[in-house]
Scaffold this active site. Structure first.
Site, PDB file in Angstrom:
ATOM      1  N   ASP A 229      10.502  -3.007   3.119  1.00  0.00           N
ATOM      2  CA  ASP A 229       9.855  -1.693   3.255  1.00  0.00           C
ATOM      3  C   ASP A 229      10.101  -0.805   2.033  1.00  0.00           C
ATOM      4  O   ASP A 229       9.379   0.180   1.832  1.00  0.00           O
ATOM      5  CB  ASP A 229      10.372  -0.966   4.505  1.00  0.00           C
TER       6      ASP A 229
ATOM      7  N   ARG B 109      19.448  -7.974  14.717  1.00  0.00           N
ATOM      8  CA  ARG B 109      19.439  -6.502  14.749  1.00  0.00           C
ATOM      9  C   ARG B 109      20.533  -5.982  15.687  1.00  0.00           C
ATOM     10  O   ARG B 109      20.392  -4.933  16.295  1.00  0.00           O
ATOM     11  CB  ARG B 109      18.051  -6.005  15.159  1.00  0.00           C
TER      12      ARG B 109
ATOM     13  N   ASP C 105      12.362   1.385   1.515  1.00  0.00           N
ATOM     14  CA  ASP C 105      12.476   2.780   1.961  1.00  0.00           C
ATOM     15  C   ASP C 105      13.905   3.316   1.973  1.00  0.00           C
ATOM     16  O   ASP C 105      14.177   4.330   2.607  1.00  0.00           O
ATOM     17  CB  ASP C 105      11.865   2.920   3.376  1.00  0.00           C
TER      18      ASP C 105
ATOM     19  N   ARG D 246       7.031   0.142   8.168  1.00  0.00           N
ATOM     20  CA  ARG D 246       7.554   1.128   9.107  1.00  0.00           C
ATOM     21  C   ARG D 246       7.088   2.541   8.744  1.00  0.00           C
ATOM     22  O   ARG D 246       5.888   2.751   8.704  1.00  0.00           O
ATOM     23  CB  ARG D 246       9.081   1.027   9.174  1.00  0.00           C
TER      24      ARG D 246
ATOM     25  N   GLY E 280      16.094  -7.063   9.584  1.00  0.00           N
ATOM     26  CA  GLY E 280      15.018  -8.023   9.327  1.00  0.00           C
ATOM     27  C   GLY E 280      15.321  -8.817   8.064  1.00  0.00           C
ATOM     28  O   GLY E 280      15.845  -8.259   7.102  1.00  0.00           O
TER      29      GLY E 280
ATOM     30  N   THR F  38      15.376  -4.538   1.890  1.00  0.00           N
ATOM     31  CA  THR F  38      14.289  -4.368   2.858  1.00  0.00           C
ATOM     32  C   THR F  38      12.943  -4.503   2.154  1.00  0.00           C
ATOM     33  O   THR F  38      12.759  -3.969   1.055  1.00  0.00           O
ATOM     34  CB  THR F  38      14.309  -3.000   3.586  1.00  0.00           C
TER      35      THR F  38
ATOM     36  N   ASP G  45      18.806   0.397   6.107  1.00  0.00           N
ATOM     37  CA  ASP G  45      19.478   1.607   6.593  1.00  0.00           C
ATOM     38  C   ASP G  45      20.274   1.371   7.875  1.00  0.00           C
ATOM     39  O   ASP G  45      21.358   1.935   8.047  1.00  0.00           O
ATOM     40  CB  ASP G  45      18.490   2.768   6.754  1.00  0.00           C
TER      41      ASP G  45
HETATM   42  O1  F6P Z   1      12.150  -3.353   8.299  1.00  0.00           O
HETATM   43  C1  F6P Z   1      11.451  -4.490   7.912  1.00  0.00           C
HETATM   44  C2  F6P Z   1      10.355  -4.783   8.881  1.00  0.00           C
HETATM   45  O2  F6P Z   1       9.717  -5.951   8.415  1.00  0.00           O
HETATM   46  C3  F6P Z   1       9.358  -3.656   9.120  1.00  0.00           C
HETATM   47  O3  F6P Z   1       8.408  -3.567   8.100  1.00  0.00           O
HETATM   48  C4  F6P Z   1       8.787  -4.044  10.453  1.00  0.00           C
HETATM   49  O4  F6P Z   1       8.309  -2.923  11.165  1.00  0.00           O
HETATM   50  C5  F6P Z   1       9.978  -4.634  11.151  1.00  0.00           C
HETATM   51  O5  F6P Z   1      10.858  -5.065  10.167  1.00  0.00           O
HETATM   52  C6  F6P Z   1       9.651  -5.786  12.068  1.00  0.00           C
HETATM   53  O6  F6P Z   1      10.805  -6.117  12.743  1.00  0.00           O
HETATM   54  P1  F6P Z   1      11.021  -7.436  13.602  1.00  0.00           P
HETATM   55  O7  F6P Z   1      11.231  -8.558  12.635  1.00  0.00           O
HETATM   56  O8  F6P Z   1      12.237  -7.140  14.388  1.00  0.00           O
HETATM   57  O9  F6P Z   1       9.797  -7.642  14.406  1.00  0.00           O
END
Ligand code: F6P
Length: 345
Positions: free
Chosen positions: A127, A72, A129, A171, A10, A125, A103
């Site tokens: 997050d 991704r 995390d 997440r 992301g 990130t 990660d």
């Molecule tokens: O890992 C970052 C994040 O923004 C998370 O907080 C969220 O769950 C996910 O990516 C959303 O992913 P996407 O952009 O693929 O919808």
């Protein structure tokens, strides 16, 4: 040296600041040449590249997103994916690769390290995390956006005598929820690290109303689970190439339960990707720049299979494998801090 760069997973505010720092330090101080892989690991698998020069990184420091774009894509899940990566890294005559990601991205990077590729990782990130670092760039911007949203929800909630539930990203980690919740003065904060206790939230909201407050704000992390269930709320059954479901919907569930149990009119809002968009904060630009500069220096020190990290106020580095070993979740101290601001009921 010839160095490849990619941004994976992301997107998050500050990616461009890392790219700029790597390229400027590399060209001005190490006489490097750079190859940018487009759309994360997809660019490495398909050999989609763009040149990175002082000119191409000019004017990008304050921009959100990533000039390299992202995806991704998971080469480990593709037929011959890792071999294609190895072949294209060789075809581009790269001496090293800098992987900017979370990660998932660093997991693939670590697999390439096992195959002899010289990789330095940069932790990214919203997050926050990733293990081994005190902060990932992007988190501060996401928290600032979420906190502003919580601030704004106060006035509309109060005007309508409503409870408003605000769902934020993160997440399996509650960093964005707990930080924006405390900074924004939310009355209840739900995080993935602790089961959602709706009855306790109902007591908090009712106690506020008994004290004459006509509104309440609840912040809930997208990955939080209702007590008694082990399931996260998801949008459909789809998972991405790294096996992650699309988390979404717990805010609406919480809102419905609160309205049902209190009788107070309740609304939910899901901040979603707004948290990842737009210009990075000064803190994130600074952290991203420090990471980028340290990453290209590590390349020249021959320190490979490492991830640049923040420990206290210092930038240092750890083995990539350590960073991906487990998710860094919030500690009991932050939960206690939030609980300490509410009455004991
Ligand atoms: O890992 C970052 C994040 O923004 C998370 O907080 C969220 O769950 C996910 O990516 C959303 O992913 P996407 O952009 O693929 O919808």
């Amino acid at each position: 040296m010839r160095v490849g760069i990619l941004t994976g997973g992301g997107d998050c505010p500050g990616l461009n600041a890392v790219i700029r720092a790597v390229v400027r330090k590399g060209i001005f101080h190490h006489s490097d040449q750079f190859v940018g892989f487009i759309e994360g690991w997809r660019g490495v698998v398909e050999n989609k590249t763009m040149p990175l020069t002082i000119d191409t990184v000019s004017g990008i420091l304050q921009l959100g997103g990533t000039i390299l774009r992202t995806s991704r894509t998971n080469p480990r899940k593709m037929e011959g994916g890792i071999d294609k990566c190895l072949a294209n890294i060789k075809a581009n005559q790269l001496d090293a690769l800098i992987t900017i990601g979370g990660d998932d991205t660093q997991g693939v990077a670590n697999a390439l390290v096992q195959k002899g590729i010289k990789v330095v990782g940069v932790p990214k990130t919203i997050d926050n995390d990733l293990s081994g670092t005190d902060a990932c760039f992007g988190f501060d911007t996401a928290v600032s956006i979420a906190t502003e949203a919580v601030d704004r929800l106060h006035s509309t909630a109060e005007a309508h005598n409503r409870v408003i539930v605000c769902e934020v990203m993160g997440r399996d980690a509650g960093w964005i929820a707990i930080t924006s919740g405390i900074a924004g003065g939310a009355d209840v904060i739900f995080v993935p690290e602790k089961p959602i206790d709706i009855d306790h939230a109902v007591k908090i909201v009712k106690e506020r109303h008994d004290r004459g407050k006509s509104f309440s704000i609840i912040v809930v992390a997208e990955g939080a689970k209702l007590a008694g269930t082990d399931k996260q709320a998801t949008q459909g059954a789809k998972v991405d190439a790294f096996g992650h479901a699309r988390l979404s919907g717990i805010g609406q569930t919480v809102a419905e339960l609160i309205e049902e149990k209190t009788g107070y009119e309740t609304r939910s809002v899901n901040l979603g990707h707004t948290q990842r968009g737009g210009t990075p904060t000064a803190y994130d630009r600074m952290l991203a720049t420090r990471y980028g500069s340290a990453a290209i220096d590590l390349v020249h020190e021959g320190q490979f299979g490492r991830l640049v990290v923040l420990r206290g106020t210092e930038i240092t580095h750890i083995p990539l494998a350590d960073a991906i070993a487990k998710t860094r979740t919030i500690g009991d101290d932050l939960i206690a801090l939030a609980d300490g601001l509410q009455p004991e009921l």
